[in-house]
Write a protein that holds these residues in place. Structure first.
Motif, mmCIF file in Angstrom:
data_model
loop_
_atom_site.group_PDB
_atom_site.id
_atom_site.type_symbol
_atom_site.label_atom_id
_atom_site.label_comp_id
_atom_site.label_asym_id
_atom_site.label_seq_id
_atom_site.Cartn_x
_atom_site.Cartn_y
_atom_site.Cartn_z
ATOM 1 N N LEU A 38 0.833 -1.200 0.000
ATOM 2 C CA LEU A 38 0.000 0.000 0.000
ATOM 3 C C LEU A 38 0.869 1.252 0.000
ATOM 4 N N GLU A 39 1.886 1.280 0.846
ATOM 5 C CA GLU A 39 2.772 2.440 0.926
ATOM 6 C C GLU A 39 3.480 2.681 -0.410
ATOM 7 N N LYS A 40 3.969 1.616 -1.041
ATOM 8 C CA LYS A 40 4.676 1.778 -2.308
ATOM 9 C C LYS A 40 3.756 2.340 -3.381
ATOM 10 N N VAL A 41 2.624 1.671 -3.587
ATOM 11 C CA VAL A 41 1.731 2.073 -4.667
ATOM 12 C C VAL A 41 1.170 3.463 -4.415
ATOM 13 N N PHE A 42 0.675 3.713 -3.223
ATOM 14 C CA PHE A 42 0.118 5.029 -2.917
ATOM 15 C C PHE A 42 1.193 6.105 -3.033
ATOM 16 N N GLY A 43 2.389 5.819 -2.530
ATOM 17 C CA GLY A 43 3.490 6.784 -2.617
ATOM 18 C C GLY A 43 3.873 7.094 -4.056
ATOM 19 N N ASP A 44 3.927 6.056 -4.881
ATOM 20 C CA ASP A 44 4.263 6.264 -6.292
ATOM 21 C C ASP A 44 3.190 7.083 -7.001
ATOM 22 N N LEU A 45 1.930 6.791 -6.710
ATOM 23 C CA LEU A 45 0.839 7.546 -7.327
ATOM 24 C C LEU A 45 0.879 9.009 -6.888
ATOM 25 N N ALA A 47 3.500 10.666 -5.865
ATOM 26 C CA ALA A 47 4.695 11.295 -6.422
ATOM 27 C C ALA A 47 4.473 11.751 -7.863
ATOM 28 N N LYS A 48 3.611 11.048 -8.585
ATOM 29 C CA LYS A 48 3.318 11.417 -9.975
ATOM 30 C C LYS A 48 2.103 12.336 -10.086
ATOM 31 N N GLY A 49 1.556 12.745 -8.945
ATOM 32 C CA GLY A 49 0.443 13.687 -8.958
ATOM 33 C C GLY A 49 -0.898 13.072 -9.322
ATOM 34 N N VAL A 50 -1.016 11.747 -9.192
ATOM 35 C CA VAL A 50 -2.286 11.086 -9.480
ATOM 36 C C VAL A 50 -3.270 11.411 -8.365
ATOM 37 N N ASP A 51 -4.454 11.833 -8.753
ATOM 38 C CA ASP A 51 -5.488 12.207 -7.790
ATOM 39 C C ASP A 51 -6.141 10.946 -7.232
ATOM 40 N N THR A 52 -5.686 10.514 -6.077
ATOM 41 C CA THR A 52 -6.221 9.321 -5.423
ATOM 42 C C THR A 52 -6.043 9.473 -3.924
ATOM 43 N N SER A 53 -6.499 8.482 -3.197
ATOM 44 C CA SER A 53 -6.344 8.484 -1.746
ATOM 45 C C SER A 53 -5.899 7.103 -1.302
ATOM 46 N N GLU A 54 -5.408 7.026 -0.095
ATOM 47 C CA GLU A 54 -5.012 5.739 0.456
ATOM 48 C C GLU A 54 -6.215 4.794 0.491
ATOM 49 N N HIS A 55 -7.371 5.340 0.793
ATOM 50 C CA HIS A 55 -8.604 4.534 0.837
ATOM 51 C C HIS A 55 -8.907 3.918 -0.539
ATOM 52 N N ILE A 56 -8.763 4.690 -1.594
ATOM 53 C CA ILE A 56 -9.040 4.186 -2.946
ATOM 54 C C ILE A 56 -8.052 3.081 -3.311
ATOM 55 N N VAL A 57 -6.779 3.277 -2.996
ATOM 56 C CA VAL A 57 -5.776 2.252 -3.297
ATOM 57 C C VAL A 57 -6.090 0.989 -2.505
ATOM 58 N N ARG A 58 -6.437 1.129 -1.239
ATOM 59 C CA ARG A 58 -6.797 -0.024 -0.402
ATOM 60 C C ARG A 58 -8.002 -0.759 -1.000
ATOM 61 N N LYS A 59 -8.991 -0.022 -1.466
ATOM 62 C CA LYS A 59 -10.176 -0.639 -2.072
ATOM 63 C C LYS A 59 -9.785 -1.444 -3.304
ATOM 64 N N HIS A 60 -8.922 -0.885 -4.133
ATOM 65 C CA HIS A 60 -8.457 -1.625 -5.311
ATOM 66 C C HIS A 60 -7.657 -2.860 -4.890
ATOM 67 N N MET A 61 -6.851 -2.743 -3.848
ATOM 68 C CA MET A 61 -6.114 -3.902 -3.348
ATOM 69 C C MET A 61 -7.078 -5.012 -2.974
#
Length: 76
Positions: A38-45, A47-61
């Protein structure tokens, strides 16, 4: 699957997406649990300015884990 989803969000081409997906898999070996992924993917997103949240990444996981389990079961 999460790595491929994130790669799409990052705008990576197919070869870059495959390499990134492997990086995501490797990140899972850093610590027990899936927090490292989660930290890697969310951090990478972020860093590239992708409009997302930790919650959204967790949901996709969570959703993609269900998909992966179904894929493995259908192959068995």
């Amino acid at each position: 699957l999460l790595g491929l989803w994130a790669a799409d969000m990052l705008g990576l081409n197919e070869a870059e997406a495959q390499a990134y997906a492997q990086e995501v898999v490797k990140s899972d070996f850093e610590r027990p649990g899936d927090g490292d992924v989660l930290e890697k993917v969310f951090g990478d997103l972020q860093a590239k300015g992708v409009d997302t949240s930790e919650h959204i990444v967790r949901k996709h996981m969570d959703d993609l884990l269900t998909t992966a389990i179904e894929q493995v079961r259908s192959e068995a």
